[in-house]
Design an enzyme around this catalytic site. Structure first.
Site: not given
Ligand SMILES: O=P(O)(O)OC[C@H]1O[C@H](O)[C@H](O)[C@@H](O)[C@@H]1O
Length: 322
Positions: A75, A98, A176, A280
């Protein structure tokens, strides 16, 4: 030459601009070093930028204090969403890139570079047998991460269809990017006003943004369509403006979970929504399609500059066009 495996020794062992950090499982991180205290940290897991510091050594990206270690997505920083953004498909949220271990690409195809940029690294991701079962397409995803002389950060993705069965494939994509901000209530985003967007909180319904710059008073989860190539995030309290540039990526997602969603997220502090904003650069509305042998390129550029003032007011024209 084939790409180095994650466990093979790094190709360039020593350079004032590059540092390799190993962990018990093998190569873990690469650190790019620029002038004074500028640096960028990249984790091989996820091919994810996890830190970007300016020349005073101040962190510019948000990373949650509750971020979970691999194999969960991390995160903060800049996760790569590929081959699916969000829930727009049958794969896990934001795709698998990811959540995979990337490798150093020690012999990437040439990419035009600014000769002043000394600190960069090339990563590569290819699908595993398991990935091919979920998403039956062969690809090579090359990612160059570069720290410029002035402390600016750029990520260039090159995705090639290497299918040998003649089939094209389509994907959605996002960088992101989690920006660190002093106080979300004092932040404005310039460049997206008057744009059309899909509101993820309203069943992806299409709306047109009204009024001036975008400010934040509650949860936001919007996909701005055909967004301009330059967007500014103006952090009033920090007197800092992030300038986000994008190429090959038509859309821009803006996300802040606000208090209720923050509490529901296991890997995010209850009050951390106040100190982050995701903007993003993405290709979401219209998936990108590649035929075998075709390659797509998508670039993200980030810089952090002192906010410009004009008669006591922030001057968006200076930020976006100056
Ligand atoms: O929790 P994650 O899977 O990392 O997703 C975090 C967020 O990513 C994007 O910004 C999406 O638009 C949001 O809908 C999502 O909640």
């Amino acid at each position: 030459m084939a790409a180095a495996t994650p466990h093979s020794p790094p190709p360039q062992l020593s350079s004032p601009f590059l540092e390799y950090i190993t962990a018990p499982g093998g190569l873990d991180k690469v650190v790019l070093r620029g002038r004074r205290s500028c640096s960028v940290e990249i984790r091989l897991f996820g091919g994810q930028v996890t830190s970007w510091k300016n020349d005073h050594g101040e962190e510019l990206l948000f990373v949650s204090s509750k971020a979970i270690k691999p194999p969960k997505p991390f995160r903060g920083g800049i996760p790569i969403c590929f081959p699916q953004f969000g829930t727009q498909g049958n794969l896990e949220q934001h795709g698998f890139a990811r959540n995979r271990l990337w490798a150093i690409d020690d012999n990437p195809p040439p990419l035009p570079v600014n000769p002043a940029i000394k600190a960069f690294v090339d990563l590569i991701l290819k699908p595993s047998e398991d990935d091919l079962k979920m998403w039956p397409h062969s690809f090579e995803f090359r990612l160059r991460i570069a720290l410029g002389a002035g402390g600016d950060l750029s990520l260039t993705s090159r995705i090639r269809n290497t299918n040998t069965d003649g089939r094209p494939f389509s994907y959605t994509f996002a960088y992101h990017t989690y920006f660190s901000v002093s106080d979300i209530s004092e932040v404005r985003v310039e460049g997206l006003e008057t744009m059309d967007y899909l509101d993820n909180m309203k069943g992806k319904e299409r709306f047109t943004e009204q009024g001036d710059a975008i400010v934040f008073e509650s949860e936001v989860d919007k996909v701005y369509l055909a967004a301009p190539s330059k967007v500014a995030i103006i952090d009033h309290d920090m007197r800092r403006t992030f300038v986000v540039t994008k190429e090959g990526l038509p859309d821009a997602v803006v996300w802040n979970p606000w208090d209720k969603k923050a509490k529901a997220m296991q890997d995010f502090g209850d009050l951390e929504y106040k100190h982050m904003l995701c903007v993003e650069p993405a290709a979401v509305e219209k998936p990108i399609t590649l035929k075998p042998g075709e390659e797509w390129k998508g670039r993200l550029g980030l810089s952090a500059v002192p906010s410009s003032y004009c008669s006591g007011q922030l001057d968006p024209l200076k930020v976006l066009h100056g």
